[in-house]
Design a protein around this motif. Structure first.
Motif, mmCIF file in Angstrom:
data_model
loop_
_atom_site.group_PDB
_atom_site.id
_atom_site.type_symbol
_atom_site.label_atom_id
_atom_site.label_comp_id
_atom_site.label_asym_id
_atom_site.label_seq_id
_atom_site.Cartn_x
_atom_site.Cartn_y
_atom_site.Cartn_z
ATOM 1 N N TRP A 36 0.814 -1.218 0.000
ATOM 2 C CA TRP A 36 0.000 0.000 0.000
ATOM 3 C C TRP A 36 0.843 1.263 0.000
ATOM 4 O O TRP A 36 0.330 2.372 -0.041
ATOM 5 C CB TRP A 36 -1.063 0.007 1.084
ATOM 6 N N CYS A 50 -12.175 10.659 7.966
ATOM 7 C CA CYS A 50 -12.263 10.935 6.533
ATOM 8 C C CYS A 50 -13.681 10.609 6.086
ATOM 9 O O CYS A 50 -14.354 9.802 6.713
ATOM 10 C CB CYS A 50 -11.221 10.138 5.744
ATOM 11 N N SER A 77 -16.898 6.798 1.392
ATOM 12 C CA SER A 77 -16.759 6.783 -0.056
ATOM 13 C C SER A 77 -17.463 5.551 -0.607
ATOM 14 O O SER A 77 -17.582 4.538 0.078
ATOM 15 C CB SER A 77 -15.274 6.727 -0.420
ATOM 16 N N ASP A 93 -16.175 4.221 -3.274
ATOM 17 C CA ASP A 93 -15.077 3.596 -4.009
ATOM 18 C C ASP A 93 -14.531 2.446 -3.162
ATOM 19 O O ASP A 93 -13.921 2.669 -2.120
ATOM 20 C CB ASP A 93 -13.981 4.631 -4.280
ATOM 21 N N ALA A 112 -7.027 0.499 -4.605
ATOM 22 C CA ALA A 112 -6.287 1.742 -4.818
ATOM 23 C C ALA A 112 -6.795 2.846 -3.890
ATOM 24 O O ALA A 112 -6.008 3.601 -3.309
ATOM 25 C CB ALA A 112 -6.379 2.181 -6.274
ATOM 26 N N HIS A 113 -8.110 2.944 -3.740
ATOM 27 C CA HIS A 113 -8.680 3.952 -2.841
ATOM 28 C C HIS A 113 -8.328 3.640 -1.388
ATOM 29 O O HIS A 113 -7.949 4.535 -0.620
ATOM 30 C CB HIS A 113 -10.196 4.045 -3.017
ATOM 31 N N PHE A 146 -5.747 2.040 -0.305
ATOM 32 C CA PHE A 146 -4.322 2.328 -0.120
ATOM 33 C C PHE A 146 -4.098 3.826 0.065
ATOM 34 O O PHE A 146 -3.287 4.243 0.896
ATOM 35 C CB PHE A 146 -3.502 1.827 -1.309
ATOM 36 N N GLN A 147 -4.825 4.645 -0.700
ATOM 37 C CA GLN A 147 -4.684 6.097 -0.572
ATOM 38 C C GLN A 147 -5.162 6.561 0.796
ATOM 39 O O GLN A 147 -4.527 7.414 1.432
ATOM 40 C CB GLN A 147 -5.440 6.831 -1.680
ATOM 41 N N VAL A 148 -6.262 6.004 1.277
ATOM 42 C CA VAL A 148 -6.762 6.352 2.612
ATOM 43 C C VAL A 148 -5.722 5.979 3.669
ATOM 44 O O VAL A 148 -5.453 6.756 4.590
ATOM 45 C CB VAL A 148 -8.122 5.662 2.891
ATOM 46 N N ARG A 161 -2.449 5.718 3.245
ATOM 47 C CA ARG A 161 -1.317 6.660 3.126
ATOM 48 C C ARG A 161 -1.674 8.022 3.735
ATOM 49 O O ARG A 161 -0.869 8.637 4.436
ATOM 50 C CB ARG A 161 -0.888 6.812 1.668
ATOM 51 N N ASP A 162 -2.888 8.498 3.471
ATOM 52 C CA ASP A 162 -3.330 9.783 4.027
ATOM 53 C C ASP A 162 -3.378 9.725 5.556
ATOM 54 O O ASP A 162 -2.982 10.674 6.238
ATOM 55 C CB ASP A 162 -4.705 10.172 3.482
ATOM 56 N N SER A 176 -10.713 -1.605 5.037
ATOM 57 C CA SER A 176 -11.293 -0.699 4.048
ATOM 58 C C SER A 176 -12.788 -0.944 3.908
ATOM 59 O O SER A 176 -13.337 -1.907 4.433
ATOM 60 C CB SER A 176 -10.610 -0.918 2.696
#
Length: 119
Positions: A52, A78, A81, A83, A87-88, A90-92, A94-95, A116
Motif C-alpha cells: 500500500w 475521513c 466513499s 469507491d 487503490a482507494h 491504499f490512498q486512505v 497513506r493519508d 477498508s
C-alpha cells in the motif's frame, strides 16, 4: 408515532451489528445471499506496508517481547466513499499515516490494521 427510549449504547451496539451484517449481504435471499455468506467466510486478504506504499516510520519503533493483551478499534476522520477499490483503500491508508506522522508528530500510524470499505 411513538418512540421507545433505548439507551444509546444498546442502540449503537445493535445498529452496528445489523449494519455489518447488511453491508456484507448476509441478509440477502437466494443466490446473492449465498454468495455473500460464502465470501464473508473466507480469509481476508491482508496487504503489506510495501503493497500500500507505507512510509518508513519517522523514528525507530519499539517492539514488545510479549503477546498483545488487547485489541483496539480505531476510526479515522475521513468521509465515507463508495469507491471500494484497493487503490482507494491504499490512498486512505497513506493519508492516515501522513496525518499521524506529519500532524500528530507520531512515529507512525496509530493502528496495526486498516479495514477498508470493501473489507
Amino acid at each position: 408515532m411513538e418512540f421507545t427510549h433505548l439507551p444509546r449504547r444498546s442502540f449503537l451496539r445493535g445498529a452496528a451489528g445489523l449494519t455489518a451484517v447488511t453491508a456484507a449481504g448476509l441478509l440477502l435471499p437466494g443466490r446473492a445471499g449465498a454468495q455473500a455468506r460464502a465470501q464473508a467466510a473466507t480469509e481476508p486478504r491482508v496487504y503489506s506496508c510495501a503493497e500500500w506504499g507505507a512510509r518508513p516510520p519517522a523514528d525507530p519503533l519499539t517492539t514488545l517481547d510479549h503477546r498483545a493483551d488487547r485489541a483496539l478499534v480505531h476510526h479515522i476522520a475521513c468521509p465515507n466513499s463508495t469507491d471500494y477499490s484497493p487503490a482507494h483503500a491504499f490512498q486512505v491508508a497513506r493519508d492516515d499515516q501522513a496525518d499521524h506522522i506529519d500532524n500528530n508528530g507520531w512515529s507512525d500510524t496509530g493502528q496495526h490494521f486498516t479495514v477498508s470499505r470493501s473489507g
